[in-house]
Design a protein around this motif. Structure first.
Motif, PDB file in Angstrom:
ATOM      1  N   LYS A 338       0.823  -1.220   0.000  1.00  0.00           N
ATOM      2  CA  LYS A 338       0.000   0.000   0.000  1.00  0.00           C
ATOM      3  C   LYS A 338       0.854   1.266   0.000  1.00  0.00           C
ATOM      4  O   LYS A 338       0.494   2.256  -0.603  1.00  0.00           O
ATOM      5  CB  LYS A 338      -0.893   0.033   1.241  1.00  0.00           C
ATOM      6  N   GLY A 341       4.322  -0.142  -2.761  1.00  0.00           N
ATOM      7  CA  GLY A 341       4.204  -0.987  -3.935  1.00  0.00           C
ATOM      8  C   GLY A 341       3.327  -0.418  -5.034  1.00  0.00           C
ATOM      9  O   GLY A 341       3.705  -0.404  -6.195  1.00  0.00           O
ATOM     10  N   LEU A 342       2.148   0.072  -4.658  1.00  0.00           N
ATOM     11  CA  LEU A 342       1.168   0.453  -5.669  1.00  0.00           C
ATOM     12  C   LEU A 342       0.676   1.872  -5.446  1.00  0.00           C
ATOM     13  O   LEU A 342       0.612   2.357  -4.314  1.00  0.00           O
ATOM     14  CB  LEU A 342      -0.031  -0.503  -5.613  1.00  0.00           C
ATOM     15  N   LEU A 343       0.327   2.516  -6.549  1.00  0.00           N
ATOM     16  CA  LEU A 343      -0.315   3.824  -6.470  1.00  0.00           C
ATOM     17  C   LEU A 343      -1.816   3.569  -6.377  1.00  0.00           C
ATOM     18  O   LEU A 343      -2.459   3.231  -7.365  1.00  0.00           O
ATOM     19  CB  LEU A 343      -0.001   4.645  -7.719  1.00  0.00           C
ATOM     20  N   ASP A 345      -4.345   5.332  -6.087  1.00  0.00           N
ATOM     21  CA  ASP A 345      -5.281   6.199  -6.797  1.00  0.00           C
ATOM     22  C   ASP A 345      -5.232   6.017  -8.313  1.00  0.00           C
ATOM     23  O   ASP A 345      -5.955   6.681  -9.039  1.00  0.00           O
ATOM     24  CB  ASP A 345      -4.971   7.676  -6.516  1.00  0.00           C
ATOM     25  N   LYS A 346      -4.321   5.194  -8.774  1.00  0.00           N
ATOM     26  CA  LYS A 346      -4.171   5.046 -10.224  1.00  0.00           C
ATOM     27  C   LYS A 346      -4.753   3.720 -10.669  1.00  0.00           C
ATOM     28  O   LYS A 346      -4.974   2.813  -9.857  1.00  0.00           O
ATOM     29  CB  LYS A 346      -2.683   5.116 -10.586  1.00  0.00           C
TER      30      LYS A 346
END
Ligand SMILES: Nc1ncnc2c1ncn2[C@@H]1O[C@H](COP(=O)(O)OP(=O)(O)OP(=O)(O)O)[C@@H](O)[C@H]1O
Ligand SMILES: Nc1ncnc2c1ncn2[C@@H]1O[C@H](COP(=O)(O)OP(=O)(O)OP(=O)(O)O)[C@@H](O)[C@H]1O
Ligand SMILES: [Mg+2]
Ligand SMILES: [Mg+2]
Lengths: 504, 331, 295, 331
Positions: A338, A341-343, A345-346
């Motif tokens: 969270k 690792g990852l965006l 909102d995208k």
């Protein structure tokens, strides 16, 4: 058992996000003094059910009932006031606040002025009960994920719940912490609390659950009482087909060393680590939480300042950033999907290609090529997304993890360091991922797997390194890889560790 | 040994030291000032600097809460001008009926606070109910307040009646035990602000909201109400600042309070509060305000090559003050 | 007072537009010159971009620089009145420049331009050179009392002439703003016979907008203050710029020089010096042309 | 579900509608303008409005990238003034050697771009290397640039030599196929910006960094370099804006470019870019710029009660434009 009236139940609950229905008429009940396990594949709708029960989202149709009457709450906060407490799959902590501040957020002690001392003491007591060494005044931002999860648990426990809903609380914990959690769950069950538990570790379900409900594609497909379902039975019910042994059976034939690490130090914790990684090998790294595995990996790929020697294919290299690591064919999959690792909102496409964007056209990106890559990733990793252009934050936890794996592997790295590869991933997909890792090694790639999941370490690794207090505690290979041996090294004490082995 | 080694990097750590950054910059400035001019540390000069910091200071304390909870307010300067205008007009209008005296001044003060409260409420409601970016809301109200005061003043200056003025003057110029009123009030606001930020639910919730408003919402924090409150509090403090400002100059015009918003925000950020919210430091803000007004004061003490370069030196010192702070925290 | 060391504080607004820029330049030049001429005089110059800052500057001069005299051009009259009065009450010499304080009798010396005359002289020129029914537009400065005085005097002067004022917007004494306001005037009004730009900086923007629209032949422009480029064009008999109205930034020099006299001689220098606004015409323009000034 | 999973991204959903918000506000303004004044839609007026928007417009496009990647730049207005000053002084100085002609103008342009690049680089390095809050860095450099240009101008105005001016003028006033140069250049910048934001790695990285810089760092993005680049790009665009600005009035002074930063930031936010970063919309910025300059234009064309209230009406329209946008996106 079943004569007791349910405390909290769902009646004919449906839930849609936009045009897509996720839950199709769920009937479901929680009873006092029982642990009810909800299991299902990634994206089946478990977290959604839990959020509906906890008042965080409203059902599109159907009803939530508390004590037989329509639930009187319309928000998570109101639900909490009514004694329904949720431990979320995604963290629900304010990163800038301290542990104590988070635990007491919304119900601080003190009249006009806050009673810091009482809150700190209360927090300390809770943490002691959880056998956790976290300091009450530590900021959440500075804590590793496992500690954050313990804070979540402490926060929930402090809420004096009648109903406690736990969404994969054990996913980021190590076995020792899971034991602590289980003790608490058993204590609460004895006190008559109604508990809802989710986990993809089916052995936990077998051990804890008085009742099991199996969910598939947003519908209940099986209900069972304790003892009625074996782990295999659960897996079959979830996935809808039989599962073979999930670990690949054959061992690899490692080639020459592709990565040699000598006297590697990542201040302040990791010191003097030396090892070699060979072509076509899966190297497991085990250790307690806080033993420095993540720091070691982050040091190797240039995310933390480190000293020592790294040789790539026999040539000394300096790696100062993830880009340089990538240029040398090394990729790292973070344990903290969270935050690192990852965006959230995208959308899926933008996340998938972020670290390998240069491959998708220059100077202009080719949307078609990105879409094609996404299509392949969705197929390869069985990513279940209601729509492709949704925010990644709305994916189910397991599907996020799959996307992160796909993202890390998209660049075809020769050396992959995977920190907690299957965190939150369902059994069905786990076996796919293991097969994938196996295939990578078979192709001549090298994989380092950092895992707190003992069967995973044992089942995957050709060799196992064990870390303790930031140093290498030992190395096991071939026949010597056994649960007892690993645990002995992890604990650092030879004899009494053996006694602990079957608990892990 | 085991526990200590298991937990990396959480022990005796830096915040304590890094927090001293702005303070260090402040001390350096004081030393520099004392070095440049003998009168720098005289009671008169110290009083001047502190008293004039008071307006921006009070506003900046309020701004700290707004920014901490993830908001922003660009309208405070124009709001101050508007409040001052309305207050003066009201006092002039009430004068024939009430006569010069304490009741008139109190009425003026009450009006200033009331207008401040309403102005803050307006900003707050637009942010929380209409869900418009605080930047846009307060950019809009900035124009509105500024333009209203120009209109009220008919393009010129709104002046307080001379008699009232004489009576009201001591509120800025005199004080208690030799300490000027604005300094006392500012000190009170700063201390209350510091306590509110650290030791009350309000401050805690501001930080929580600024850190992650969803978490705050899930934790039964009334996010919208707290946000609204921060704007209202700021409005009230702008009113209070105006109460201290009017006796100083006795007038208001379209150029009153020009760029105060920038100065207040700068003070907050220099003081170590995060612009993105989540972490507020009221005493840091006070230090920030003092740094900014000391820079002006010191520039007046020294004879520079060219007065045109004042702005440049000011800019350099602001950046240096923050470098110092960051430098310390990196250490 | 002769020969004794004296410190003169000078507090003026900072150079935010052409006129103030010129004033700043004249102030610095004069200070340099006076320092060289009278070694016993010292000057402390502070420029302020806002009222509050100017009050601070004056306080600082009193508290830390031990000034004997203050030469001040108030940013605004009202708010500066009591701070300047405090200086007077402390026994210092006070010279007020250009903008009078709102209370009479504080200053020892008053040196000023004449805002009313500034508007009136321009207005009289318009009245004399336009026929009834002809149309003009006006650009105002930043909303301030002095802008009001000028505009009121202008309107009063053209009263009864039958000249129609089509529009009056604020150009803020700024070239860019005046340029866009004039562009919009030109879009809006088919017939414009003359423009009162009220300031030479604004006149520059206005002229540019007119020439862009290709309507140079239709209207002439009167600015104000006496900027060197404008004066030059009047000297060169530019039909678009028939005249200008003076409001010389050099009045600060007058103020400084007279104040200096107070400390170097026994000349009595109390009083009021009003520097009238006169019309610069092609005939007399050379007298108002200072090629070295930045303004 | 598996069907849905395989369906590729389609356009017909909410973002499309909400994105139309600012456009709607723009259209309403155009209708209002046409209604208030017949000449509003005349070629002349349209050209005026568009050409005037060009400076802020180009700057705002650059600002979109800075804000998208989580930064901010308050210095652009003063930077423009500074660049204009240096450019004019350099051209005047080169004039005797080079004579009036294309080479001189090109030299001036090159200098403007170079100074812009260096100024942006300075801001960017202070943000990325010294790790100071962009707000503070650019507040500092704002003062520095502003003060340097005043100093260069000796408090007055720096004017381009008359002959050069005449030669250079057409760069603002004339154009191609009846479209003025500033409009053409602005359009080119906007289109390039839109493409860069949506279809290049740079734009994608800006969004990623603004969304979560840690994730970007873990994803092999050179976070510092991209951040630095956004400031450099902005500096270059300020230089380009200055190139178009100087031929307009041929001068620069301490008041050139005053408050452009606020206008540029406002345009970006009105256009739908998030102030906290992570999401940038270049075409929205263009719409925002047009909205802002239309408001001015309409206020000048309409006959209002009092010009003192211009600011208030401006404020109200800005807020309303955004309400409209938010209203639409909630629908
Ligand atoms: N806000 C949302 N908008 C759109 N889709 C959503 C949203 N929240 C959840 N979903 C979708 O609902 C489905 C169910 O998600 P949920 O999180 O309940 O799964 P889960 O069973 O908890 O899976 P996992 O085991 O991976 O955690 C997923 O397909 C998810 O993408
Ligand atoms: N002071 C800190 N500030 C920021 N991040 C920290 C800090 N301490 C630890 N972390 C983060 O916590 C994570 C885990 O660190 P930890 O020491 O627990 O390593 P580990 O042995 O990998 O444990 P785990 O079993 O959780 O993977 C790492 O990602 C690290 O970056
Ligand atoms: Mg889930
Ligand atoms: Mg780890």
């Amino acid at each position: 058992m079943s004569v007791v009236a349910p405390v909290l139940e769902l009646a004919g609950v449906r839930k849609s996000f936009g045009p897509i229905e996720i839950l199709h008429g769920i009937d479901f009940a929680l009873h006092a003094g029982e642990v009810h396990a909800l299991i299902g594949e990634n994206g089946a709708g478990k977290s959604t059910i839990m959020k509906i029960l906890g008042g965080f989202i409203a059902p599109s149709a159907g009803e939530v009932r508390l004590d037989g009457r329509p639930a009187p709450y319309h928000s998570g906060a109101e639900a909490e006031a009514a004694g329904v407490v949720v431990i979320h799959q995604e963290f629900n902590l304010a990163p800038d606040l301290t542990v104590a501040e988070n635990i007491y957020l919304g119900r601080e002690i003190g009249r006009v002025f806050l009673d810091h001392r009482a809150m700190r003491a209360g927090t300390q007591a809770l943490l002691d009960e959880l056998d956790s060494p976290i300091r009450p005044e530590a900021r959440i931002r500075d804590l590793p994920v496992s500690d954050r999860q313990m804070v979540e648990i402490a926060k929930a426990l402090s809420r004096k719940a009648r109903v406690l809903i736990m969404d994969e609380p054990s996913a980021v914990l190590t076995s020792r912490e899971v034991e602590v959690l289980f003790r608490q769950i058993e204590r609460l069950r004895a006190q008559g609390v109604a508990l809802l538990y989710t986990s993809h570790r089916l052995e936990e379900v077998t051990r804890l659950a008085d009742r099991v409900t199996v969910l598939r594609d947003g519908a209940v497909v099986r209900r069972a009482l304790r003892g009625e379902l074996t782990e295999d039975g659960m897996a079959t019910a979830m996935v809808g087909r039989d599962l073979e042994d999930i670990y690949p059976r054959k061992r690899h034939h490692p080639g020459e060393a592709v990565l040699e690490v000598r006297n590697f130090c990542v201040p302040p914790l990791v010191a003097d680590v030396s090892f070699a990684l060979r072509r076509g090998e899966v190297l497991g790294i085990s250790g307690l939480v806080g033993s420095g595995r993540t720091e070691l990996a982050e040091g190797l790929v240039g995310l933390r300042p480190a000293t020592g020697e790294i040789r790539r294919n026999g040539v000394p290299v300096a790696i100062g950033s993830v880009r340089e690591a990538a240029a040398r064919g090394m990729a790292y999959l973070t344990e903290d999907r969270k935050e690192r690792g990852l965006l959230l909102d995208k959308n899926l496409r933008e996340n998938l290609t972020l670290s390998t964007l240069a491959r998708f056209g220059a100077p202009f990106l080719s949307a078609a090529r990105e879409e094609a890559a996404l299509g392949k990733a969705i197929a390869d990793f069985d990513i279940r997304a209601p729509r492709r252009d949704m925010k990644v934050g709305n994916l189910s936890g397991g599907n996020q993890q799959k996307l992160l794996l796909a993202k890390t592997l998209l660049g075809d790295p020769e050396i992959v360091i995977i920190d907690e590869p299957t965190r939150g991933i369902d059994v069905g997909t786990k076996s796919q991922i293991y097969a994938f890792i196996d295939a990578l090694a078979a192709e001549g790639k090298s994989v380092i797997v950092i895992s707190s999941d003992m069967p995973e370490i044992l089942g995957l690794s050709d060799r196992v390194l064990v870390m303790r207090h930031g140093r290498l505690a030992g190395e096991l290979a071939g026949e010597r890889i056994s649960e007892t041996a690993v645990v002995r090294l992890v604990m650092g004490t030879a004899e009494d560790a053996a006694g602990n082995a079957h608990h892990v | 040994m085991s526990d200590a080694t298991l937990r990396p990097a959480t022990g005796l750590h830096l915040p304590g030291l890094s927090a001293l950054g702005p303070l260090l910059a402040l001390i350096l400035l004081v030393v520099l000032g004392a070095f440049l001019n003998d009168n720098f540390l005289s009671a008169g000069n110290v009083t001047n600097v502190l008293a004039r910091s008071a307006f921006i200071g009070m506003i900046a304390v309020g701004m700290t809460f707004v920014i901490t909870s993830g908001g922003l307010d660009l309208s405070v300067g124009s709001m101050a001008a508007f409040i001052a205008g309305v207050m003066i007009l009201a006092m002039n209008a009430l004068l024939p009926g009430m006569g010069v005296g304490v009741p008139l001044v109190l009425a003026g003060m009450a009006i200033a606070l009331a207008v401040g409260l309403l102005a803050g409420l307006g900003n707050g409601l637009l942010v929380t109910k209409a869900r418009i970016e605080p930047f846009i809301v307060t950019l809009g109200t900035m124009g509105i307040f500024r333009s209203l005061v120009t209109w009220l003043a008919d393009g010129g200056t709104i002046s307080l009646d001379f008699g009232v003025r004489q009576f009201y003057r001591p509120v800025y110029y005199s004080g208690l035990f030799g300490v000027a009123w604005p300094i006392l009030v500012f000190a009170a606001v700063a201390i209350a602000g510091q306590i509110a930020m650290r030791h009350t639910r309000f401050g805690r919730y501001c930080e929580a909201i600024g850190s992650n408003d969803k978490v705050a919402l899930y934790s039964a924090v009334n996010v919208d109400r707290i946000r609204l409150l921060t704007y209202v509090l700021l409005g009230l403090l702008v009113g209070l600042a105006t109460i201290m400002y009017v006796p100083r100059l006795g007038s208001a015009s379209g150029s009153t309070g020009m760029l105060w918003e920038l100065e207040a925000i700068a003070a907050v950020i220099i003081g170590g509060t995060a612009l993105k919210g989540g972490y507020g430091r009221v005493w840091g803000t006070v230090v920030g305000v003092l740094i900014l007004s000391l820079i002006d004061n010191i520039l007046n003490l020294a004879d520079l090559v060219s007065p045109y370069l004042n702005g440049a030196i000011q800019g350099v010192i602001i950046v240096l003050a923050v470098v110092l702070q960051r430098g310390k925290s990196a250490a | 007072a002769q020969g004794k060391k004296a410190i003169i504080g000078v507090s003026i607004p900072s150079a935010t537009h052409g006129f103030m820029g010129g004033l700043n330049w004249h102030a610095q030049e004069t200070i340099k010159r006076l320092k060289a001429t009278y070694p016993n005089l010292d000057f402390v110059l502070a420029t302020a971009g806002a009222v509050g800052k100017q009050v601070n500057d004056i306080e600082d001069m009193m508290a830390t620089r031990n000034i004997d005299a203050l030469v001040v051009l108030p940013f605004e009259s009202e708010p500066l009145t009591s701070p300047v009065k405090a200086v007077k009450e402390a026994g210092k010499w006070v010279t007020v420049v250009d903008r009078g304080l709102s209370q009479a009798g504080i200053e020892d010396l008053y040196v000023a331009g004449d805002n009313t005359a500034f508007g009136r002289v321009a207005g009289e020129y318009f009245k004399a050179n336009l026929k009834s029914g002809q149309k003009i537009v006006v650009l105002r400065g930043i909303p301030t009392t002095l802008d009001n005085e000028r505009v009121d005097a202008f309107k009063k002067a053209i009263e009864g002439s039958g000249i129609e004022i089509l529009d009056m917007q604020h150009g803020n004494w700024n070239r860019d703003k005046a340029f866009s306001v004039m562009q919009d005037y030109l879009s809006k009004h088919k017939q414009i016979d003359a423009v009162w730009a009220a300031d030479d900086d604004m006149a520059v923007g206005v002229l540019e907008a007119i020439s862009q629209a290709g309507r140079q032949k239709e209207m002439w422009v009167v600015g104000g203050a006496g900027m060197k480029e404008i004066v030059k064009r009047i000297m060169d008999k530019d039909p678009q710029l028939p005249v200008d109205v003076t409001y010389p930034p050099a009045l600060i020099s007058t103020a400084l020089e007279i104040t200096a006299l107070r400390f170097v001689s026994d000349t009595p220098v109390y009083g009021r010096f009003i520097i009238g606004s006169t019309l610069i015409t092609p005939e007399n323009a050379a007298r108002f042309y200072f090629p070295n000034s930045p303004f």
